[in-house]
Write an enzyme that holds these catalytic residues in place. Structure first.
Site, mmCIF file in Angstrom:
data_model
loop_
_atom_site.group_PDB
_atom_site.id
_atom_site.type_symbol
_atom_site.label_atom_id
_atom_site.label_comp_id
_atom_site.label_asym_id
_atom_site.label_seq_id
_atom_site.Cartn_x
_atom_site.Cartn_y
_atom_site.Cartn_z
ATOM 1 N N TYR A 110 0.372 -1.159 -0.148
ATOM 2 C CA TYR A 110 0.067 -0.025 -0.026
ATOM 3 C C TYR A 110 0.446 1.164 0.004
ATOM 4 C CZ TYR A 110 -4.076 -3.126 0.623
ATOM 5 O OH TYR A 110 -5.384 -3.633 0.666
ATOM 6 N N GLU A 117 -3.427 -30.310 8.393
ATOM 7 C CA GLU A 117 -3.487 -29.521 7.071
ATOM 8 C C GLU A 117 -4.949 -28.655 6.857
ATOM 9 O OE1 GLU A 117 -4.934 -31.281 3.313
ATOM 10 O OE2 GLU A 117 -4.686 -29.297 2.012
ATOM 11 N N ASP A 157 -5.020 -34.511 3.691
ATOM 12 C CA ASP A 157 -6.182 -34.696 2.135
ATOM 13 C C ASP A 157 -5.347 -35.651 1.466
ATOM 14 O OD1 ASP A 157 -8.861 -33.266 3.557
ATOM 15 O OD2 ASP A 157 -8.159 -31.861 2.068
#
Length: 381
Positions: free
Chosen positions: A122, A215, A268
């Site tokens: 920014y 995870e 997963d």
DNA sequence: CGCATATTAAGGGAAGCGCT
DNA sequence: AGCGCTTCCCTTAATATGCG
């Protein structure tokens, strides 16, 4: 320089590059040297157009090196260069961006402040809109500066904004603060600060026997809420997806402070899950010179193909094109061990993937039993 | 020497994960 | 739904290489 590049590729590992962790004064000194060298070129009698020599951060410059203390192989970069040239239209802006970011870092260091990458973006957007239009440009330029000055991003006064959390059998004490018991932090856990300096000074005590990396935040919450660490003496840690620097750094601190504790990962069963695991295990090439610093010897607890019989068939869903892309790059990776590649091959052959949540088929308590079983059987790779 | 092709680097875009 | 952070992939441009 061309000869140097070519020959140094063949050097042995002692010539690998890395980023130094430096005090602010030393970083400022390096910036000053860089500026002086650049000014010399500009003011010479025959002003030559300059190239900025940077360490190449592409994957073809990565090297795999055996760590001395662990059996974990890690990503290093060898000493080959890429350049930001002032000659060409496109790369000239990248050249200037490097100086803009360096200037901003210098100001930060003088004021002894710390900023996040987002804040820096920014600021640069306000002061130099001609050169900065996206966060991505800022992030890459920061890595350019890291490569040029060969000091860590944190040394430049840039903080990672963190997402990670810790829970379980761990006592933490920040300097001049009360001791925090991570068993009592509730299901959301203790938020990991983005300030690596602070993390480095943490005083840590534990009676855990395992470190479990999760995870997904949802799974982390489930395990923390059930106080799984009372059944399995463990520390839970999650990065909520791809791990940020702070979480990796803290995990690295754990592995140094408690080297006897195995680090086990719960992900997963899909290529993306394994990719997240690999980011913990090897670091990422995109992080360039800083990649190796945060690697750890994490083991894959689950889900793996042997676990698929535990879940109903309808919880297996088809692989998406994106999954296949990731699978392809994982299989072609040189550093990935064979039993990991076999898992990927099974995913591709079956065309299916599975989420950890599928284990809830046997009730919410099943997840804890599943983890405990795998640990006592030492069923991790 | 000139042209066509191969290799390499940078930028843009998209994706997955989570948060608000 | 949009955003932040991270990664990977594809396109494009530029350079290096090969060939007649």
């Amino acid at each position: 320089m061309g000869d140097l590049c070519k020959s140094s590729i063949f050097f042995s590992d002692q010539h690998l590059c890395y980023a130094d962790i430096l005090p602010p004064s030393e970083v400022r000194a390096r910036i000053e040297v860089a500026v002086v060298n650049f000014l010399k070129i500009l003011s010479s009698p025959t002003p030559a157009i300059s190239d900025l020599p940077l360490i190449n951060r592409r994957s073809n410059n990565s090297r795999v090196s055996q760590g001395l203390l662990t059996d974990a192989s890690r990503i290093f970069l060898s000493h080959s260069f890429c350049t930001r040239s002032l000659m060409r239209e496109n790369t000239a802006k990248a050249f200037i961006r490097v100086w803009k970011v360096m200037e901003m870092c210098y100001q930060i260091l003088v004021q002894e402040k710390r900023v996040t990458q987002r804040e820096l973006f920014y600021k640069l957007l306000c002061t130099s809109p001609d050169y900065f239009t996206s966060q991505l440009q800022v992030n890459r330029t920061i890595q350019d500066v890291v490569a040029l000055l060969m000091c860590s991003r944190f040394s430049l006064g840039i903080m990672a904004s963190s997402r990670g959390a810790v829970a379980g059998r761990l006592l933490l004490q920040e300097p001049n603060q009360e001791v925090v018991d991570c068993c009592a932090c509730g299901s959301s856990g203790y938020a990991i600060s983005g300030n690596l300096n602070l993390l480095e000074k943490l005083v840590m005590k534990t009676d855990a026997r395992y470190i479990i990396v999760v995870e997904k935040h949802a799974i982390f919450q489930r395990l923390a809420e059930d106080c799984i660490f009372n059944q399995i003496p463990s520390i839970l840690i999650t990065a909520k997806g791809y791990p940020d620097i702070a979480t990796r750094f803290l995990l690295h601190q754990f592995s140094k402070a408690f080297p006897e504790l195995p680090i086990l990962g719960l992900f997963d069963w899909n290529p993306a899950g394994l990719a997240v695991l690999c980011t913990f295990k090897f670091g990422s090439i995109g992080m360039g010179l800083e990649a190796y610093r945060y690697a750890c010897n994490i083991k894959w607890l689950g889900l793996r193909r042997d676990d698929l019989h535990l879940m109903p068939e309808e919880s297996l869903v088809p692989l998406k094109p994106r999954d296949l892309q990731i699978a392809k790059s994982l299989v072609s990776s040189e550093i990935l061990q064979d039993n990991y590649k076999e898992e990927v091959a099974t995913m591709v052959e079956s065309g299916q993937r599975a989420e950890i949540e599928a284990l809830y088929f046997h009730g919410y308590n099943f997840l804890g039993k599943y983890i405990a079983n795998k640990i006592v059987q030492a069923n991790y790779i």
